[in-house]
Scaffold this active site. Sequence first.
Site, mmCIF file in Angstrom:
data_model
loop_
_atom_site.group_PDB
_atom_site.id
_atom_site.type_symbol
_atom_site.label_atom_id
_atom_site.label_comp_id
_atom_site.label_asym_id
_atom_site.label_seq_id
_atom_site.Cartn_x
_atom_site.Cartn_y
_atom_site.Cartn_z
ATOM 1 N N GLU A 154 0.835 -1.216 -0.071
ATOM 2 C CA GLU A 154 0.012 0.070 0.012
ATOM 3 C C GLU A 154 0.845 1.392 0.076
ATOM 4 O O GLU A 154 1.442 1.416 0.859
ATOM 5 C CB GLU A 154 -1.082 0.032 1.010
ATOM 6 N N ARG B 197 0.155 10.426 0.480
ATOM 7 C CA ARG B 197 0.619 11.412 1.428
ATOM 8 C C ARG B 197 1.568 12.204 0.937
ATOM 9 O O ARG B 197 2.130 13.027 1.623
ATOM 10 C CB ARG B 197 0.709 10.929 2.949
ATOM 11 N N THR C 16 -4.651 5.884 2.145
ATOM 12 C CA THR C 16 -5.040 7.366 2.351
ATOM 13 C C THR C 16 -5.690 8.043 1.308
ATOM 14 O O THR C 16 -5.764 8.985 1.066
ATOM 15 C CB THR C 16 -3.708 8.271 2.855
ATOM 16 N N LYS D 167 -10.594 -2.065 7.152
ATOM 17 C CA LYS D 167 -9.657 -1.574 7.896
ATOM 18 C C LYS D 167 -9.918 -1.403 9.001
ATOM 19 O O LYS D 167 -10.788 -0.526 9.344
ATOM 20 C CB LYS D 167 -8.856 -0.698 7.024
HETATM 21 C C1 3PG Z 1 -1.365 4.868 8.800
HETATM 22 O O1 3PG Z 1 -1.937 4.928 7.806
HETATM 23 O O2 3PG Z 1 -0.631 5.635 9.281
HETATM 24 C C2 3PG Z 1 -1.073 3.303 9.127
HETATM 25 O O3 3PG Z 1 -1.943 2.972 9.818
HETATM 26 C C3 3PG Z 1 0.226 3.101 9.743
HETATM 27 O O4 3PG Z 1 0.223 3.309 11.063
HETATM 28 P P1 3PG Z 1 1.534 2.613 11.926
HETATM 29 O O5 3PG Z 1 2.413 3.786 11.382
HETATM 30 O O6 3PG Z 1 1.158 2.826 13.289
HETATM 31 O O7 3PG Z 1 1.813 1.363 11.257
#
Ligand code: 3PG
Length: 213
Positions: A45, A49, A73, A133
């Site tokens: 994924e 961002r 995201t 999710k």
């Molecule tokens: C996110 O979208 O930030 C993910 O959930 C990743 O989270 P993490 O950095 O705690 O693994």
Amino acid sequence: MSGKTEKLLSLLAGQPVIPVIKIKHADDAVPLARALVAGGLRMIEITLRTPDALECIRRVAKDVDGAIVGAGTVLNPKQFDEAVAAGSKFIVSPGLTTSLIAAAANSDVPLLPGAITPGEIMTALEAGIDFLKFFPAEQAGGTTFLRSLASPLAAARFCPTGGVSPHNAEEYLAVPNVVCVGGSWVAPDDAIREGKWDVIESLARGASRLVPA
Ligand code: 3PG
């Protein structure tokens, strides 16, 4: 189980961890994805961002054999469509909105949307989305919360993400309504910045071997 869930599960092919990746520079995308695939994590994924994120997805989709790249995201239908056009095989969103449900209904590309509360989960199930999710997993109540959803919302399965790490991933994987977990730990920012692809490959290998505790 919905057809779209079947599709997601077949892309996942038993992979216990979906790496959640943030890439600043498009030139890092291909070596990073190759390291993840070499370590056993094919489904990747890439989060929208960073300004280069769509270009990263394009390059991985085109140039990395064995990778199954998706976009994370994704917040709205415009991003959904852009991510699909870039070559995403799946779409991940932090939450559930009516416009994203509609975008997903009009696409062959499956959506893995965030849902935590019973109401959000019921909305997803009504829309035919039963693989979700669970984000942010640790902050929202972790494995205890997930276990308490299993009986009343038996049709829902989850990919807990957010605060999941090698220290607790196997506890999550042991929860009956958990299919896999997501996490960013396999591709730390400093390892990407320094081009330490061997480190990332080794983190991926460790993640790909995680089993339910
Ligand atoms: C996110 O979208 O930030 C993910 O959930 C990743 O989270 P993490 O950095 O705690 O693994």
